[in-house]
Design an enzyme around this catalytic site. Structure first.
Site, PDB file in Angstrom:
ATOM      1  N   HIS A   9       0.796  -1.233   0.000  1.00 57.20           N
ATOM      2  CA  HIS A   9       0.000   0.000   0.000  1.00 57.20           C
ATOM      3  C   HIS A   9       0.829   1.284   0.000  1.00 57.20           C
ATOM      4  CE1 HIS A   9      -4.067  -1.568   0.181  1.00 57.20           C
ATOM      5  NE2 HIS A   9      -3.629  -2.510   1.007  1.00 57.20           N
ATOM      6  N   ASP A  30      -0.302   1.476  -4.511  1.00 62.59           N
ATOM      7  CA  ASP A  30      -1.746   1.644  -4.351  1.00 62.59           C
ATOM      8  C   ASP A  30      -2.116   3.054  -4.807  1.00 62.59           C
ATOM      9  OD1 ASP A  30      -4.368   1.861  -3.700  1.00 62.59           O
ATOM     10  OD2 ASP A  30      -4.158   1.365  -1.583  1.00 62.59           O
ATOM     11  N   GLU A  87      -3.079  -1.754  -7.575  1.00 65.35           N
ATOM     12  CA  GLU A  87      -4.505  -1.809  -7.258  1.00 65.35           C
ATOM     13  C   GLU A  87      -5.285  -0.902  -8.205  1.00 65.35           C
ATOM     14  OE1 GLU A  87      -7.596  -1.132  -3.477  1.00 65.35           O
ATOM     15  OE2 GLU A  87      -5.432  -1.327  -3.143  1.00 65.35           O
ATOM     16  N   GLY A 140     -10.617  -4.098   7.160  1.00 58.90           N
ATOM     17  CA  GLY A 140     -11.201  -4.211   8.489  1.00 58.90           C
ATOM     18  C   GLY A 140     -12.219  -5.344   8.564  1.00 58.90           C
ATOM     19  N   HIS A 200      -7.661  -7.968  -1.564  1.00 62.62           N
ATOM     20  CA  HIS A 200      -7.453  -7.078  -0.427  1.00 62.62           C
ATOM     21  C   HIS A 200      -8.646  -7.154   0.514  1.00 62.62           C
ATOM     22  CE1 HIS A 200      -4.224  -4.244  -2.349  1.00 62.62           C
ATOM     23  NE2 HIS A 200      -3.807  -5.481  -2.169  1.00 62.62           N
ATOM     24  N   GLY A 201      -8.431  -6.754   1.769  1.00 61.46           N
ATOM     25  CA  GLY A 201      -9.528  -6.779   2.740  1.00 61.46           C
ATOM     26  C   GLY A 201     -10.024  -8.176   3.025  1.00 61.46           C
ATOM     27  N   GLY A 202      -9.088  -9.131   3.155  1.00 67.00           N
ATOM     28  CA  GLY A 202      -9.478 -10.524   3.358  1.00 67.00           C
ATOM     29  C   GLY A 202      -9.971 -10.848   4.755  1.00 67.00           C
ATOM     30  N   ASN A 235      -4.565 -10.249   1.478  1.00 65.78           N
ATOM     31  CA  ASN A 235      -4.194  -9.446   2.637  1.00 65.78           C
ATOM     32  C   ASN A 235      -5.097  -9.793   3.815  1.00 65.78           C
ATOM     33  OD1 ASN A 235      -2.461  -8.243   0.853  1.00 65.78           O
ATOM     34  ND2 ASN A 235      -3.137  -6.159   1.235  1.00 65.78           N
ATOM     35  N   ASP A 262      -4.784  -8.330   7.239  1.00 63.49           N
ATOM     36  CA  ASP A 262      -4.155  -7.461   8.232  1.00 63.49           C
ATOM     37  C   ASP A 262      -4.951  -7.379   9.526  1.00 63.49           C
ATOM     38  OD1 ASP A 262      -2.334  -5.594   9.282  1.00 63.49           O
ATOM     39  OD2 ASP A 262      -3.501  -3.912   8.540  1.00 63.49           O
TER      40      ASP A 262
END
Length: 321
Positions: free
Chosen positions: A40, A74, A104, A157, A195-197, A217, A219
């Site tokens: 990112h 990103d 991205e 999130g 992303h945002g997994g 990802n 996180d």
């Protein structure tokens, strides 16, 4: 790895380089392959990216391989044309060193690393097949080492079930579109990224992987896992963490072995490891590479070779000339 109080403009890049050098030194002792990736990098953070690439070039010149394995740009907040053009510019520098570029296109909702898309139009959370293919057209002539993070309703999130609608099946459409345009026999000609997994279901992850996702990802879930180890340790040992001395064993009993950071950080590491294994299992990468630990004492204590200097150069360096 650089402290927040350092105001030098190169601090972020220096911290990233320090971490990469640490990992390169220690990874051989674990006997597993390690990918060094930066994630990112928004447009405003390009100086950080430039600093890491400078380190890659210097490392490559000496060792024949880059310091990092891959970097991510990103630029999804920028217009598509600008996003792709900047990616092309950087990929031309990266490709000769065989550094993987992740980019991205389309917006991931939520907030991550200073990029806030919490109030974005929901329609913008879904990348079109045409957008994905336009990236492929621009990058493929330069090299093969690139992947595309295409949005399919992703949000950074974890949110209450039903508040986020993922559509990983859209990735199947991206691949089909590219296959037709390329006249390819490969059903998945493009490397995709999810992303945002965090918070995604087993079925959503499996669908994404089957559609050509090669990286996900995770996180937020790993952040919670790290905290959860500390939270549980604190709850289980509450009476031993209220002072340096004094616990249920007696008023003069020491508590050092409980509040020593090496103890509770390890508890966080253990729950983080467990969460990573969970994700690797879902993604199908668990046990892909067998551990090959080196023979005890066989590795050098450092894995770099000093640049040879003649006496004059050495004297100049010592004098700061």
């Amino acid at each position: 790895m650089a402290g927040k109080t350092i105001s030098d403009k190169n601090a972020c890049a220096a911290g990233a380089v320090a971490l990469a050098l640490h990992v390169r030194t220690m990874a051989p002792y674990y006997g597993i392959p390690v990918i060094m990736h930066s994630d990112h990098c928004a447009k405003k953070l390009l100086p950080w990216f430039d600093g890491m690439l400078e380190a890659d070039e210097a490392y490559f010149a000496q060792y024949g391989e880059p310091l990092f394995s891959s970097h991510m740009l990103d630029l999804s907040e920028e217009p598509d044309d600008e996003n792709i053009a900047i990616c092309v510019q950087y990929f031309k520098k990266m490709a000769p060193m065989k550094i993987w570029l992740e980019m991205e296109i389309g917006i991931t909702g939520g907030e991550e690393d200073g990029v806030n898309n919490e109030d974005v139009d929901p329609e913008k959370l879904y990348t079109s097949p045409e957008q994905v293919y336009s990236v492929y057209q621009a990058l493929a002539p330069i090299g093969d080492f690139f992947s595309i993070a295409a949005a399919f309703g992703n949000v950074h999130g974890v949110y209450k079930p039903g508040n986020v609608v993922l559509s990983p099946q859209k990735l199947v459409g991206h691949q089909a579109y590219a296959k037709e345009k390329l006249g390819s026999e490969d059903d998945k000609p493009i490397y995709l990224v999810m992303h945002g997994g965090s918070g995604s279901t087993k079925e959503e992850i499996e669908t994404a992987v089957s559609a050509g996702v090669v990286k996900m990802n995770v996180d937020t879930d790993t952040q919670w896992a790290y905290w959860d180890g500390l939270r549980k340790f604190s709850a289980d040992n509450f009476d031993y963490l209220q002072g340096q001395i004094g616990n249920p064993k007696g008023p003069d009993a020491p508590n050092k072995k409980y509040y020593d950071p090496r103890v509770w950080i390890r508890k966080s590491e253990e729950t983080m490891v467990a969460r990573c294994i969970e994700s690797m299992t879902l993604l199908g990468s668990k046990d892909t590479f067998p551990v090959k630990k080196p023979e005890n004492g066989s590795l050098p204590v450092y894995n770099f070779k000093p640049v040879p200097l003649n006496l004059l150069d050495g004297a100049k360096k010592m004098l700061g000339l």
